[in-house]
Design a protein around this motif. Structure first.
Motif, short mmCIF file in Angstrom:
data_model
loop_
_atom_site.label_atom_id
_atom_site.label_comp_id
_atom_site.label_asym_id
_atom_site.label_seq_id
_atom_site.Cartn_x
_atom_site.Cartn_y
_atom_site.Cartn_z
N TRP A 469 0.83 -1.20 0.00
CA TRP A 469 0.00 0.00 0.00
C TRP A 469 0.87 1.25 0.00
CZ3 TRP A 469 -4.40 2.05 -1.10
CH2 TRP A 469 -4.81 3.24 -0.54
N GLU A 470 1.94 1.24 0.77
CA GLU A 470 2.84 2.39 0.81
C GLU A 470 3.46 2.65 -0.56
OE1 GLU A 470 6.84 3.89 3.25
OE2 GLU A 470 5.91 1.96 3.70
N THR A 471 3.88 1.57 -1.24
CA THR A 471 4.49 1.73 -2.56
C THR A 471 3.48 2.25 -3.57
OG1 THR A 471 6.05 -0.06 -2.11
CG2 THR A 471 5.69 0.53 -4.40
N ARG A 472 2.26 1.74 -3.53
CA ARG A 472 1.25 2.17 -4.49
C ARG A 472 0.87 3.63 -4.30
NH1 ARG A 472 -2.40 -3.07 -6.18
NH2 ARG A 472 -1.04 -4.64 -5.30
N THR A 473 0.70 4.05 -3.07
CA THR A 473 0.37 5.46 -2.85
C THR A 473 1.55 6.36 -3.22
OG1 THR A 473 1.00 5.23 -0.51
CG2 THR A 473 -1.34 4.98 -1.07
N GLY A 474 2.78 5.87 -3.01
CA GLY A 474 3.95 6.66 -3.41
C GLY A 474 4.02 6.82 -4.92
N ILE A 475 3.71 5.75 -5.67
CA ILE A 475 3.69 5.82 -7.13
C ILE A 475 2.60 6.78 -7.59
CG2 ILE A 475 3.17 4.49 -9.20
CD1 ILE A 475 4.53 2.08 -7.85
N ALA A 476 1.42 6.68 -6.97
CA ALA A 476 0.32 7.57 -7.35
C ALA A 476 0.68 9.03 -7.11
CB ALA A 476 -0.93 7.20 -6.57
N LEU A 477 1.30 9.32 -5.98
CA LEU A 477 1.66 10.70 -5.66
C LEU A 477 2.72 11.23 -6.60
CD1 LEU A 477 1.37 13.15 -3.84
CD2 LEU A 477 3.00 12.11 -2.25
N ALA A 478 3.73 10.41 -6.90
CA ALA A 478 4.80 10.85 -7.80
C ALA A 478 4.26 11.12 -9.20
CB ALA A 478 5.91 9.80 -7.84
N ALA A 479 3.41 10.23 -9.70
CA ALA A 479 2.82 10.43 -11.03
C ALA A 479 1.96 11.68 -11.06
CB ALA A 479 2.02 9.20 -11.43
N ALA A 480 1.18 11.89 -10.00
CA ALA A 480 0.33 13.08 -9.94
C ALA A 480 1.16 14.36 -9.94
CB ALA A 480 -0.57 13.02 -8.70
N ARG A 481 2.27 14.35 -9.21
CA ARG A 481 3.13 15.54 -9.18
C ARG A 481 3.75 15.80 -10.56
NH1 ARG A 481 6.06 14.22 -3.35
NH2 ARG A 481 4.51 15.29 -2.02
N GLY A 482 4.12 14.74 -11.26
CA GLY A 482 4.68 14.92 -12.59
C GLY A 482 3.66 15.53 -13.54
N ILE A 483 2.41 15.05 -13.49
CA ILE A 483 1.37 15.60 -14.36
C ILE A 483 1.06 17.04 -13.96
CG2 ILE A 483 -1.00 15.30 -15.18
CD1 ILE A 483 -0.69 12.31 -14.47
N GLU A 484 1.03 17.30 -12.65
CA GLU A 484 0.79 18.67 -12.18
C GLU A 484 1.85 19.62 -12.72
OE1 GLU A 484 0.29 21.03 -7.90
OE2 GLU A 484 1.58 19.27 -8.05
N TYR A 485 3.10 19.18 -12.77
CA TYR A 485 4.17 20.03 -13.30
C TYR A 485 3.94 20.32 -14.78
CZ TYR A 485 8.66 21.27 -15.32
OH TYR A 485 9.64 21.89 -16.04
N ILE A 486 3.56 19.29 -15.54
CA ILE A 486 3.30 19.50 -16.97
C ILE A 486 2.18 20.52 -17.16
CG2 ILE A 486 2.48 18.38 -19.08
CD1 ILE A 486 3.83 15.81 -18.13
N HIS A 487 1.11 20.40 -16.39
CA HIS A 487 -0.01 21.33 -16.50
C HIS A 487 0.38 22.73 -16.06
CE1 HIS A 487 -3.34 17.98 -16.37
NE2 HIS A 487 -2.45 17.81 -17.33
N ALA A 506 12.18 3.86 -11.19
CA ALA A 506 13.62 3.83 -10.92
C ALA A 506 13.84 3.04 -9.64
CB ALA A 506 14.17 5.24 -10.82
N LYS A 507 15.01 3.19 -9.05
CA LYS A 507 15.31 2.46 -7.82
C LYS A 507 14.33 2.84 -6.73
CE LYS A 507 20.27 2.07 -8.77
NZ LYS A 507 21.63 2.41 -8.30
N SER A 508 14.04 1.88 -5.86
CA SER A 508 13.11 2.07 -4.74
C SER A 508 11.72 2.46 -5.21
CB SER A 508 13.65 3.14 -3.77
OG SER A 508 14.92 2.78 -3.28
N TYR A 509 11.35 2.04 -6.42
CA TYR A 509 10.01 2.27 -6.98
C TYR A 509 9.67 3.76 -7.07
CZ TYR A 509 9.26 -2.74 -6.47
OH TYR A 509 9.38 -4.11 -6.57
#
Length: 678
Positions: A469-487, A506-509
């Motif tokens: 669960w920790e890894t999945r929420t971390g992936i979701a947050l990182a992807a959201a921040r990347g899209i937010e930057y593009i927007h 990348a390393k450490s998911y």
């Protein structure tokens, strides 16, 4: 409360007995057992390779099962199960018993072992897609008996041995893809009149390319031991010369400048000899002029090179390259400079140039180094094929070979420079690009753990490491921040192709978004091939995607992380239902816990946070764009959910360490929290 989804264990006895009778009658002539026999073969296949991933109800007709298509409810004619997590070997008397099958697609799974020999009994088969699995052993020669076969794709497996010469009997074959295997020996002499696509790249095949295959491009034979057109000439072959195909040179009067003497030997005329002498003098003068100009140019180049070394702190080029190699591959798996992309710098290889993005100006390799690198196909996506390239200096990069690009060089350069200027920790940085009339390449950092899609769906066997669960929420947050930057670059900026295969790890998911900006480069053909499961309902032209459409695609990605299911699959009896509608149909019946991936149900203390994230995903996939959140709002909500979940997990770990833990009944509640429909 009773579940609205009927399970095999809860099926009415009448239907179970009826289906059993159908199976028994399949062994006796005179009845109508064909569909029942097909169902029995499919159930045997599920038991062998897909027990946990194929939600087939044995009490129903096979024609209602996911991935199964029937003709007039009498026979199974198509089995499409791409990327559903099948794992293991296909036994005999399963697929081979579907004698009316026309389409078999098991691509992008974890199937291994040899192909069953009875696959040759599928005489009605037109399309066979088995690429991107782990099949091994020899390619069955029995495939040559499938006379109606039109497409055969075995790429990305571990097949070994020679290419069966029996495949030359497939006179209707249009597509034959065998790349990225371990095939050896020579290619049989294919003379197939309808063959339009052929590829044996990244194999150990050798010898001369058969004459009928020499019309295919060079990228059909990459990284092999083959020779002959379109590759280099084989030993003993004479490469055709353009001059040899032209007309015989003649003099002013139409006569040949040479003549034969009495012994039949040709002798040059006096005029020809004089012409040759004058021409030789002119050539010598031209060479002298060019030599003088070249010496002057070299002198200027040396001065410029010294100035560049001085600007870098008077370090010699060898020291700069060694220092970069000492840094290793970096977090992204690349030995390239981690300096944020700024003004481009050019590494020249003759007339060909790689254009780099980097403030230091140092280029560790050029185009020739890239072309000499050992390469491995990572996958074929919407915009082209991605390769892993390991350079001789030890650097590992990812190279995207673009397809269907119709832009001019100026337009291409302007759009690529916009992509290269994007710098964010959650975006895969563009390091360099190459443009020519026939080839467009993009060079990125290599992400060592691959894509989220592969990690989430690729291995469902006993050796799988579940995503926490920790890894999945971390992936979701990182992807959201990347899209937010593009927007954040402006209202006209969007990604346009958000999906799990474009979230690289990348390393450490650590998640990073790839393929950003490539929608600007793609033509209409590439745009039309995008995965429909992520596309917002209002998008009619995939090349024009709004920020709200990105939010919808991200919402589907969230649902994928929470459910563990691929978006484009049908999980109810209704054929073609997408993931958002499936989730809403289950939630509507107040069976919220049935939505979540079973791997997440062991986290008892974060059930409320799981429901909150599920609600966020449903809000993001609202049918009308104005009902969806903005990406800054999405990021803020995920941060809250993640913070709350981490506190709950820490408390759970502290309780375990002190021995104070409350015993549960081992079953998750059927309804968790409250979900509202958008």
């Amino acid at each position: 409360m009773v579940s609205p989804v009927t399970s095999p264990m809860a099926s009415p006895p009448f239907f179970s007995v009826l289906f059993l009778l159908l199976l028994l009658t399949s062994f006796f002539p005179g009845g109508a057992p064909d569909l029942a026999a097909d169902g029995a073969a499919l159930l045997a296949l599920r038991a062998a390779v897909g027990r946990t991933v194929l939600p087939w109800n044995a009490s129903e007709s096979p024609c209602f099962w996911h991935g199964v298509t029937c003709k007039s409810s009498s026979r199974v004619i198509a089995l499409r199960l791409p990327g559903v997590g099948l794992i293991g070997s296909i036994p005999a008397a399963t697929v081979g018993n579907l004698s009316a099958l026309r389409i078999l697609s098991l691509r992008y799974n974890g199937l291994s072992g040899s192909l069953p020999p009875d696959i040759s009994s599928l005489t009605e088969l037109r399309n066979l897609y088995l690429h991107q699995n782990r099949f091994s052993g020899a390619i069955p020669s029995g495939l040559g008996s499938l006379g109606k076969l039109v497409r055969l794709d075995l790429a990305g497996n571990q097949f070994s041995g020679a290419i069966p010469p029996e495949l030359t009997n497939l006179t209707r074959l249009r597509v034959l893809n065998l790349e990225s295997n371990q095939l050896s020996g020579e290619i049989p002499s294919f003379d197939l009149p309808d063959l339009r696509q052929f590829n044996v790249s990244f194999n150990q095949v050798n010898g001369s390319i058969p004459p009928k295959l020499r019309t295919f491009p060079a990228n059909s034979f990459l990284s092999t031991g083959l020779c002959g057109r379109p590759l280099q000439a084989c030993p003993g072959e004479i490469a055709p010369s353009p001059a040899a195909d032209g007309p015989t040179a003649q003099g002013p009067a139409g006569e040949n400048p040479s003549r034969e003497d009495g012994n039949g030997k040709k002798k040059l005329s006096g005029g020809a000899i004089a012409g040759i002498a004058i021409g030789s003098v002119v050539v010598v003068l031209i060479l002298l002029v060019l030599l003088i100009l070249l010496c002057r140019k070299n002198g200027k180049s040396k001065t410029s090179s010294l100035d560049a070394v001085e600007a870098r702190g008077k370090q010699p080029e060898a020291a700069v390259a060694a220092a970069a190699r000492d840094k290793g591959l970096g977090e992204g798996g690349s030995g390239m400079s981690a300096t944020p992309p700024t003004a481009p710098s050019v590494a020249s290889a003759g007339a060909k140039k790689l254009v780099f993005f980097g403030g230091s100006g140092a280029t560790l390799f050029d185009l020739e180094d890239l072309l000499r690198a050992s390469a491995e196909v990572l996958g074929k996506g919407t915009f082209g094929t991605a390769y892993k390239a390991v350079l001789e200096i030890g650097t590992t990069v990812a190279v995207k070979r673009l397809k269907d690009v119709t832009l001019t060089e100026r337009e291409f350069r302007e759009k690529v420079e916009l992509i290269g200027a994007m710098n964010h920790p959650n975006i895969v940085p563009l390091r360099a690009y190459y443009f020519s009339k026939d080839e467009k390449l993009l060079v990125y950092d290599y992400m060592s753990l691959g894509s989220l899609s592969a990690v989430l769906h690729g291995n469902k066997g006993s050796g799988r490491t579940p995503l926490s669960w920790e890894t999945r929420t971390g992936i979701a947050l990182a992807a959201a921040r990347g899209i937010e930057y593009i927007h954040s670059n402006g209202p006209s900026y969007s990604h346009g192709n958000i999906k799990s295969s474009n979230i690289l790890l990348a390393k450490s998911y650590e998640a990073r978004i790839s393929d950003h900006g490539l929608a600007l480069l793609a033509g209409p053909a590439s745009s039309s091939t995008r995965v429909a499961g992520y596309r917002a309902p209002e998008v009619t032209d995939p090349r024009r995607v709004s920020q709200k459409a990105d939010v919808y695609s991200f919402g589907v990605l969230l649902l994928e992380l929470l459910t563990g299911k691929a978006p484009a699959q049908a999980y109810l009896n209704e054929e073609g239902i997408d993931l958002p509608r499936w989730v809403q149909s289950v939630v509507r019946e107040e069976w919220t816990a049935e939505v979540f991936d079973p791997e997440l149900l062991r986290y008892q203390n974060v059930e409320e946070d799981m429901v909150r994230l599920l609600q966020l995903a449903i809000d993001c996939t609202a049918h009308f764009p104005d009902k969806r959140l903005s990406m800054p709002e999405v990021v803020a909500q995920i941060e809250e959910v993640r913070s709350s979940a981490l506190k709950a997990l820490n408390q759970d770990q502290q309780s375990d360490s002190t021995g104070i833990v409350e015993e549960g009944d081992g079953h998750s509640s059927r309804r968790t929290g409250s979900i509202t429909q958008s």
